[in-house]
Design an enzyme around this catalytic site. Structure first.
Site, PDB file in Angstrom:
ATOM      1  N   CYS A  95       0.837  -1.200   0.000  1.00  0.00           N
ATOM      2  CA  CYS A  95       0.000   0.000   0.000  1.00  0.00           C
ATOM      3  C   CYS A  95       0.871   1.248   0.000  1.00  0.00           C
ATOM      4  O   CYS A  95       0.604   2.203  -0.737  1.00  0.00           O
ATOM      5  CB  CYS A  95      -0.927  -0.008   1.211  1.00  0.00           C
ATOM      6  SG  CYS A  95      -2.126   1.354   1.222  1.00  0.00           S
ATOM      7  N   CYS A 193      -6.440  -4.067   6.666  1.00  0.00           N
ATOM      8  CA  CYS A 193      -7.616  -3.194   6.561  1.00  0.00           C
ATOM      9  C   CYS A 193      -8.726  -3.803   5.723  1.00  0.00           C
ATOM     10  O   CYS A 193      -9.910  -3.543   5.971  1.00  0.00           O
ATOM     11  CB  CYS A 193      -7.222  -1.827   6.013  1.00  0.00           C
ATOM     12  SG  CYS A 193      -6.618  -1.839   4.300  1.00  0.00           S
TER      13      CYS A 193
END
Length: 386
Positions: A95, A193
């Site tokens: 990410c 997440c």
């Protein structure tokens, strides 16, 4: 602005430093169930609203940018593919590499901004020649430089980390409360997440079709069968369902996942000790060493919260390992064996407090020999431009 306390305080400090600041929240998922549960996950609708409230208090513009498609392709799909290949990926590294300091920075620069500012606990220092370097935060207990190890020199030149010199998280929360931010006591997010319930095995099971295969010992003997290699990770002890005990009566651990043959290799705990790691997908965080082909002293860290271990490293040809001419890898030999290292993990190399670079681990070599020649690896490395 993730909607947490760190990014809110980082933005406030940037405003006070005289910068023209715009708050941006990244929408990374279009999936339902967008309300946060406890401290699991991040980037939800609730987080977006928290970020906007903080931006309103600071009086700065606030936007939500939809990066959900990029996030799915570069992070979620990569996560699935890596597990299917018998590797253990770090989605936070991907990410940072692909979204926050690539897609986000690229868009910001196109709009005329100079830098991306985040709430990571890390520091950027300038050497005597004016080159920017990525360093650990002042408080090692909160240091997040490991997950930033994928940043390149150009990305470091366009990044800001205002919390790097802050001694404790308590001080950041106190400052947030004094500024009137509602997120002052908001719990930190954890877990992956996009798997907010924390059930990684179950989540993967819905996306990777399980295929029955053999469980082998290090000598290649079949001990049992598994219902899908993707459910196993290096270092795992429970859930092997072998039945037959080891000759010495001691428990066995997953040492290797082989996707091509769909087999899982198990063995004694001692065999989890790794004496060498290497990866051909490596990058330098800032200026590269002048002669990386010459062995140099460093420290290596293989997990976000692991202790750094003294080591030596160098860039070497992989021809003898891969059989492919012209490929190279960053090879790291720790002063003492590392435990439970899996291909797919990230090894970050430090010199002092400076982040020198990183590699995605392609292969590991056990410190415990076996009766047949063996190199524990998830797959043959492929040539890349480093």
């Amino acid at each position: 602005m993730s909607g947490g306390v760190d990014s809110a305080v980082a933005a406030a400090r940037a405003v006070e430093a005289g910068h023209e600041v715009v708050g941006v929240h990244l929408a990374l998922s279009r999936m339902p169930g967008t309300l946060r549960t406890g401290s699991r996950g991040c980037c939800t609708v609730e987080d977006s609203m928290d970020a906007q409230r903080a931006a309103n208090i600071m009086g700065i513009p606030y936007y939500v940018w939809d990066f959900s498609e990029r996030f799915k392709l570069d992070v979620v799909d990569d996560f699935i593919a890596e597990y299917a290949a018998g590797r253990t990926p770090n989605p936070c590294m991907r990410c940072n590499e692909k979204i926050k300091f690539a897609a986000l920075l690229e868009k910001a620069m196109a709009l005329g901004f100079d830098a991306v500012c985040t709430g990571h606990y890390a520091s950027i220092l300038t050497d005597v020649d004016g080159n920017k370097q990525l360093h650990r935060a002042a408080a090692w207990a909160k240091d997040q430089s490991y997950v930033l190890g994928v940043l390149t020199a150009d990305q470091i030149n366009h990044s800001m980390f205002p919390l790097g010199a802050t001694p404790t998280k308590a001080e950041v929360r106190k400052e947030a409360a004094e500024r009137g931010f509602s997120v002052a006591n908001k719990p930190d997010s954890y877990d992956i997440c996009f798997i907010p319930d924390g059930d990684t095995k179950g989540w993967l099971g819905e996306r990777v079709a399980p295929v029955t295969g053999d469980i082998l010992d290090r000598e290649g003997n079949t001990l049992g069968q598994h219902d899908g290699a993707v459910a196993f990770t290096v270092g795992q002890r429970k859930g092997l369902s072998i039945g037959t005990p080891a000759a010495d009566g001691k428990p066995r651990f997953v040492l290797e996942v082989r996707p091509i043959s769909n087999t899982v290799v198990v063995g004694p705990k001692e065999a989890l000790a790794i004496k060498e790691i290497a990866g051909n997908k490596y990058t330098w965080a800032g200026l590269a060493p002048e002669h990386p082909e010459v062995e140099f002293a460093c420290h290596v860290q293989i997990r976000a919260h692991a202790d750094p271990v003294p080591a030596v490293a160098q860039v070497v040809s992989t021809t003898a390992v891969t059989g492919i001419d012209g490929t190279v890898e960053l090879r790291i030999i720790p002063a003492e064996p590392l435990n439970g290292v899996a291909p797919g993990q990230t090894a970050v190399v430090y010199v002092g407090t400076r982040v020198l670079g990183q590699c995605t681990i392609d292969r590991t070599v056990s410190a415990v020999p076996v009766s047949t020649p063996e190199m524990i690896a998830s797959a043959s490395p492929v040539p890349v431009n480093a």
